[in-house]
Design an enzyme around this catalytic site. Structure first.
Site, mmCIF file in Angstrom:
data_model
loop_
_atom_site.group_PDB
_atom_site.id
_atom_site.type_symbol
_atom_site.label_atom_id
_atom_site.label_comp_id
_atom_site.label_asym_id
_atom_site.label_seq_id
_atom_site.Cartn_x
_atom_site.Cartn_y
_atom_site.Cartn_z
ATOM 1 N N LEU A 20 0.803 -1.044 0.452
ATOM 2 C CA LEU A 20 0.288 0.329 -0.437
ATOM 3 C C LEU A 20 0.883 1.160 -0.099
ATOM 4 C CD1 LEU A 20 -2.865 -1.361 0.424
ATOM 5 C CD2 LEU A 20 -1.794 -2.586 1.807
ATOM 6 N N GLU A 21 0.979 1.780 -0.774
ATOM 7 C CA GLU A 21 1.198 3.425 -0.740
ATOM 8 C C GLU A 21 0.803 4.739 -0.316
ATOM 9 O OE1 GLU A 21 4.153 4.183 -4.608
ATOM 10 O OE2 GLU A 21 2.415 2.670 -5.026
ATOM 11 N N LEU A 22 1.186 4.902 0.722
ATOM 12 C CA LEU A 22 0.264 5.343 1.240
ATOM 13 C C LEU A 22 1.604 7.030 1.114
ATOM 14 C CD1 LEU A 22 0.143 4.826 5.321
ATOM 15 C CD2 LEU A 22 -0.568 3.589 3.422
ATOM 16 N N VAL A 66 5.014 5.563 -7.141
ATOM 17 C CA VAL A 66 6.494 5.229 -7.319
ATOM 18 C C VAL A 66 5.936 4.091 -8.268
ATOM 19 C CG1 VAL A 66 8.271 3.887 -5.699
ATOM 20 C CG2 VAL A 66 7.482 6.334 -5.470
#
Lengths: 312, 312
Positions: free
Chosen positions: A151-153, A189
């Site tokens: 999970l990209e926060l 990213v």
């Protein structure tokens, strides 16, 4: 929050990403919590009942007990009024998300966490019509989220540290890998990296160096398994032995630069599409994602198992 | 050739790649074959005896029987005179390889296969001083070759189809993945792809979006495991559902292009090195490659196992 036995999660949007998150949450929800699903589509309940089981491994459908934790909401206010977490996976439209969050803010408890699954619309833009912009951040999954750990926060500059910290804790306690980006950036990213490789892949196929299927097999038998275990920096740092990444570049920096100099700069719409799409269709038809997901689960399991074994 | 119980393989160059290949061949060599190793370094035998075991899993050293299959050669003519396969993993110097192959040609059996492990010097250039250029091709491994299944076969325009076919058969019969490139190209394919992603990785770290270790964890928990199972084209083709890769680009081609438009164009020597190298050193020190290799073996095993299970 993780210790609270009663946790209400509300999902807004019951598309592929929304229901994949539903499957994940259902298998990690402390009883007697609720998973509320809200989506303006007609026949929502029938859609959920027919689609949700496809996100579980074959022979491992959601139990009646877990299905009974699902509530269908028929209006936004009722969907969010008692939620601890509100996670939206709706269409990628900025005006839509902006008005959604303004609405949510009016009806949700003050300390509810607000998460967007967007793959491109920064929280700072989504929050523009909110009075309190501190509670919203992007929690961007890697598809499909019921399987992939990442999970990209991506907080906006207004997101409060405690909101980020509670979000981190939620995912970490469920064995997931939440990674916080230091600032908002186009595509975040993971996609940026994958698309950079994809661009070069398209270029090499277009140049006739290799076919679509051969290129996939190259990746599957080299950097895929390698990067499942050690990311690119760690891998090349290891490649440099005791001199690390610096030694790696001292050794083959020239080759790296030569590859960069000849890298392709294809663009969407340049005309490579027809040939590449046709090859993909001919090689793969419709991909058996059940098999793919089964194998991916096993890969993730053994990496996890072996990492733990190493730490003992 | 694969059915021949007597198979002589000669390795030229006993560096990391050469000995890694030695470990692979030793575990796949039909008895009573020989693995001959030639390298001009002093104390070659001591070097082999101390280094070779590091290419075997702990507790699984080469047996005395397999070690007895190794012959140390003290001259090139004696190394190659009865070889069926001659595989060089020497220094990356074109003049050196050119004169090596001219020498090899004078002393090796006429139908011996000639393979170069080079990561950058095309067979067409290496063969320039040979009379018969049909027997040489590049067989480029992904490091370390005793573990990673990929071999990029890169023939020159002169390499004969039967030489390519025999090389394919050799590796396929040993459970490896030989992929033939359609033409010689800078850096071949695997490194081109990996370096394209690395370039974007460096850019994102340099821009302060993410740190070295966070970037690695992103890859390890998303595209790494995904691409171990299904390469990039297959993955995005699956992502498009029944409309395949075309549908994928119809859906998010705009996002892909936006990422491409903002992709970094860092170069070697641009000044990003110090910070990135330092981060790598601080995060990883010296990487435990024994652990990395152990986990990589397991990942490759389960993918193989599960693929076979799917085919039953």
């Amino acid at each position: 929050m993780e210790k609270d036995p009663h946790l209400n999660i509300t999902l807004i949007g019951a598309g592929t990403i929304g229901l994949s998150f539903a499957a994940f949450h259902l298998t990690h929800l402390p009883s007697p919590s609720h998973l509320t699903i809200y989506d303006p589509r007609p026949n929502l309940e029938a859609h959920i009942l027919s689609t949700l089981p496809t996100f579980f491994p074959p022979g491992d459908s959601p139990t009646p007990a877990s299905l009974s934790q699902i509530k269908i909401a028929h209006s936004l206010p009722s969907a969010v009024s008692t939620a601890h977490i509100i996670q939206e996976s709706g269409p990628e439209s900025l005006p839509l998300k902006q008005s959604l969050w303004a609405d949510v803010e009016r009806h949700a408890p003050q300390d509810a966490l607000l998460w967007s699954s967007t793959s491109g619309l920064p929280a700072s833009q989504q929050a523009q019509h909110m009075r309190d912009k501190t509670r919203l951040l992007v929690v961007h999954p890697f598809n499909p989220p019921h399987i992939m750990p990442l999970l990209e926060l991506v907080p906006s500059p207004s997101t409060s540290p405690s909101v980020i910290q509670r979000t981190q804790a939620f995912w970490t306690s469920r064995g997931r890998v939440p990674i916080q980006l230091k600032r908002e950036t186009t595509g975040f990213v993971a996609n940026r990296l994958a698309f950079a490789l994809l661009r070069e892949a398209v270029h090499l196929v277009e140049q006739g160096v290799v076919g679509v299927q051969e290129l996939d097999r190259i990746v599957e038998s080299s950097m895929g398994p390698r990067w499942a275990v050690a990311g690119p920096f760690k891998s090349y740092h290891a490649g440099g032995g005791s001199t690390g990444l610096e030694g790696f570049f001292a050794n083959i920096g020239g080759t790296v630069q030569a590859c960069w100099d000849e890298a392709g700069r294809v663009n969407v719409g340049d005309g490579w599409e027809e040939g590449v799409f046709r090859q993909a269709k001919e090689c793969y038809g419709t991909v058996d994602t059940e098999e793919r997901d089964r194998i991916t689960r096993r890969v993730l399991e053994v990496v996890e198992e072996e990492r733990k074994r190493g730490k003992r």
